[in-house]
Design a protein around this motif. Structure first.
Motif, short mmCIF file in Angstrom:
data_model
loop_
_atom_site.label_atom_id
_atom_site.label_comp_id
_atom_site.label_asym_id
_atom_site.label_seq_id
_atom_site.Cartn_x
_atom_site.Cartn_y
_atom_site.Cartn_z
N ILE A 22 -12.56 2.51 37.37
CA ILE A 22 -11.91 3.56 36.57
C ILE A 22 -10.44 3.60 36.95
O ILE A 22 -10.08 3.58 38.13
N ARG A 23 -9.59 3.68 35.95
CA ARG A 23 -8.16 3.77 36.18
C ARG A 23 -7.83 5.07 36.91
O ARG A 23 -8.43 6.12 36.67
N THR A 24 -6.86 4.98 37.84
CA THR A 24 -6.42 6.17 38.57
C THR A 24 -5.89 7.22 37.60
O THR A 24 -6.10 8.42 37.77
N ARG A 25 -5.17 6.76 36.58
CA ARG A 25 -4.61 7.70 35.60
C ARG A 25 -5.70 8.48 34.90
O ARG A 25 -5.60 9.68 34.68
N MET A 307 0.53 15.33 33.09
CA MET A 307 -0.20 14.56 34.08
C MET A 307 -0.10 13.06 33.83
O MET A 307 -0.03 12.27 34.77
N VAL A 308 -0.08 12.67 32.54
CA VAL A 308 0.10 11.24 32.24
C VAL A 308 1.46 10.76 32.73
O VAL A 308 1.58 9.67 33.31
N LEU A 313 3.97 7.67 37.34
CA LEU A 313 4.85 7.40 38.49
C LEU A 313 4.04 6.87 39.67
O LEU A 313 4.56 6.15 40.51
N VAL A 314 2.74 7.25 39.71
CA VAL A 314 1.89 6.78 40.82
C VAL A 314 1.19 5.49 40.45
O VAL A 314 1.14 4.53 41.24
N THR A 315 0.61 5.45 39.24
CA THR A 315 -0.23 4.31 38.88
C THR A 315 0.56 3.09 38.45
O THR A 315 0.08 1.96 38.61
N ARG A 316 1.76 3.29 37.85
CA ARG A 316 2.51 2.12 37.39
C ARG A 316 2.86 1.18 38.54
O ARG A 316 2.66 -0.04 38.42
N PRO A 317 3.37 1.70 39.68
CA PRO A 317 3.59 0.77 40.80
C PRO A 317 2.30 0.14 41.30
O PRO A 317 2.29 -1.03 41.70
N LEU A 318 1.19 0.91 41.28
CA LEU A 318 -0.09 0.33 41.69
C LEU A 318 -0.51 -0.79 40.75
O LEU A 318 -1.04 -1.82 41.19
N GLY A 340 9.44 0.87 43.87
CA GLY A 340 9.40 2.33 43.82
C GLY A 340 8.00 2.84 44.07
O GLY A 340 7.14 2.17 44.63
N GLY A 341 7.76 4.09 43.62
CA GLY A 341 6.46 4.71 43.79
C GLY A 341 6.43 5.65 44.99
O GLY A 341 7.44 5.90 45.65
#
Length: 610
Positions: A22-25, A307-308, A313-318, A340-341
């Protein structure tokens, strides 16, 4: 967006499976939506219940106040009636009229007194209670009406008169000749007002609620439509308390109702119903619910959007880091990693970058070690073979220079020298071609049968082919046209044929090597079969690796490696199909127009070429 996958490795580092996660987002957004929806629904229920209780409490208080207002209004009107009747009873003219005790005279004269009173009901009765005159506005006068008035006179505690479908609130005042305490009773003055729909509307305006007077036969007076209020039967009305409101349905509309039993003060069963509609209050509750639902939907939409953005900001670097890991696993070492992140993502990215650099350094160190080991194996193998060939040339040259030899002996010595020179040439050619595999090749359209004939002609001249029965089998005449590098493909077939000739250990007259060609629409296959003892089991797993050779007196172990490299560069394969005593089969398969693949020995070829 690529699905998230998790790779699991077995104990030897091989890939076993990849499971979707499952995606973190999604994990961040879904709980937020559920929390907002749950809070909104809970708030909606709490607010609705509290509003419901508040509205019911307010309606109950309003109904109680309306009932109290009616009681005060009733008392005031009854007191007014009693004062009016007392004034009439003190009139000397009315007392004189009642002394006549003549019904016709009293009835005629009563009209004047009725007009003076202005009431809906007016009657005069003698001292025995018999009605002598009865007047009324919009009142149907009949014997039953007079009889009901006579009964009302005998019940001084009552002040409601129900006659037929007509309801009156009335007052009875006795007439005395002289003083009330010591005088003579002459008769009674009865007056009252009609309780009808107009009176109910007036009471409703005073009390602020709907009002209905119900008798056993039905509705007497009401502010509600008769067809609506008649659905409340008297049996249901008796359950209505004068203290605790009860919810009732009138023509599909919900009301809170209070009931008051007036039968003790009436000539027949009678109840007063005071009602307030709860549907209007429910409409207000529904509007509040709608507003709260809209607010909740907006909160979900805005919260999800925020929230998206925040989760991005959190999931894109991941996701970038995951892409970097997948790219590195596919062999792309230069894929960028996120800069970043959050702090944890940056630490993870730095750790991965450091790990990748360490792995690259370890690979370079391993390649360097393998290069040195390969150079050592190559130097050992090449030096051994070169010494063998040079020793033969040197020894035979000494024989030619130091002793008188016959023509036959010279011929034999020249044959040995020629064989050593051919071996040295083959060794150098194999090294040269092997070092150049993996580079650009020059393809042309040629018949595979032609390349086989050329290779067969070259092998027949090799000393190792002496005494070997070489044969070809083309099967049915077919088109063997292919697009390959002629020089490399001819050398590959030549190496397979020479390897088959060198592997034979049977008596010379029994050694056989056969080459066959098979072609279809896509592929052309060359099969080489010999009757040698077969490939040793110890080298079958790495037969096509460089410098692998066993059981041969000559050879560097590069022949089959070269064949595998050439086949891979043309999009084909070379395989050992069978290996047993008396039958060894190698199969070289090449597509007619092949795409170059990475040769198994390409990395090693680069090392040799360095």
């Amino acid at each position: 967006m690529e699905p998230a996958t998790g790779l699991f490795l077995d104990g030897e580092g091989g890939r076993v499976s990849a499971n979707k996660g499952i995606r973190t987002r999604v994990m961040l957004v879904i709980p937020l939506v559920l929390i907002i929806a749950g809070v909104t629904a809970s708030s909606l229920l709490i607010v609705r219940n509290r509003l419901q209780r508040q509205i019911e409490s307010e309606l109950s208080e309003d109904l109680q106040r309306s009932m109290d207002t009616f009681q005060r209004a009733e008392s005031q009107q009854l007191a007014a009636l009693e004062r009016e009747d007392a004034l009439l009873a003190d009139l000397p003219s009315l007392k004189a009229l009642m002394t006549t005790d003549d019904e016709r005279t009293i009835d005629d004269a009563s009209a004047e007194f009725w007009r003076v009173s202005g009431n809906d009901l007016f009657a005069l009765a003698n001292s025995e209670g018999r009605v002598m005159a009865a007047r009324g506005q919009n009142v149907r006068l009949n014997p039953a009406y007079r009889q009901d008035i006579s009964l009302a006179i005998r019940n001084p505690d009552q002040h409601y008169l129900l006659s037929g479908e007509q309801l009156f609130e009335y007052s009875v005042q006795p007439l005395y000749f002289g003083e009330r305490a010591r005088g003579t009773l002459l008769g009674y003055v009865i007056s009252g007002y009609a309780i009808d729909d107009a009176f109910a509307r007036q009471l409703s305006r005073t009390s602020g609620a709907e009002a209905s007077f119900m008798s056993r036969s039905g509705v007497v007076a009401s502010t509600l439509p008769r067809n609506a209020i008649s659905s409340l039967a008297l049996a249901d009305q008796t359950s209505l308390s004068a203290v605790t409101p009860k919810s009732v349905s009138v023509n599909g509309e919900r009301f809170l109702a209070l009931g008051r039993d007036l039968s003790h003060a009436a000539s027949a069963p009678l109840r007063l119903l005071v009602l307030k509609s709860s549907d209007k209050a429910q409409q207000a509750i529904r509007q509040i619910n709608l507003l709260m639902m809209i607010a909740g939907a907006l909160a979900i939409a805005i919260g999800s959007f925020v929230m998206v953005l925040l989760s991005g900001l959190v999931t894109r670097p991941l996701e970038m880091l995951a892409s970097g890991v997948r790219a590195y696993g596919a062999g792309e070492a230069a894929h960028a990693t996120p800069r970043g992140g959050t702090q944890e993502v940056q630490e993870l990215s730095a750790a991965f970058t450091a790990m990748r650099l360490n792995i690259e350094q370890a690979k370079r160190d391993l390649l360097e070690a393998e290069r040195l080991a390969t150079i050592g194996r190559m130097a050992s193998s090449v030096s051994h073979d070169l010494r063998h060939y040079l020793a033969a040339i040197y020894a035979n040259a000494e024989f030619l220079g130091t002793a008188p030899l016959s023509t036959q002996e010279r011929t034999e010595i020249f044959g040995d020298i020629r064989s050593a020179v051919h071996g040295t040439t083959d060794l150098l050619d194999s090294l040269l071609i092997f070092s150049q595999t993996g580079k650009a090749i020059r393809k042309s359209d040629v018949l595979m049968a032609t390349l086989l004939e050329r290779a067969m002609a070259l092998v027949r001249k090799h000393p190792d082919a002496a005494g070997v029965a070489l044969s070809t089998d083309y099967g049915d005449p077919v088109d063997t046209d292919v697009v390959v590098d002629e020089r490399l493909m001819e050398r590959a077939i030549y190496n397979l044929l020479l390897n088959a000739c060198q592997s034979g250990r049977t008596p010379a007259d029994a050694r056989r090597v056969q080459a066959a060609i098979h072609a279809d629409v896509r592929m052309v296959t060359v099969t080489i079969t010999d009757n040698g003892p077969g490939v040793a089991a110890s080298i079958r797993g790495n037969l096509f690796d460089p410098f692998v050779s066993e059981g041969k007196q000559k050879g560097t172990g590069l022949g089959l490696t070269l064949v595998a490299s050439v086949a891979a560069e043309h999009g084909g394969t070379v395989t050992l199909d069978s290996s047993r005593a008396g039958e060894t089969v190698f199969r070289l398969t090449v597509p007619r127009v092949g795409e170059a693949l990475v040769a198994p020995s390409q990395e090693m070829s680069g090392i040799v070429g360095q």
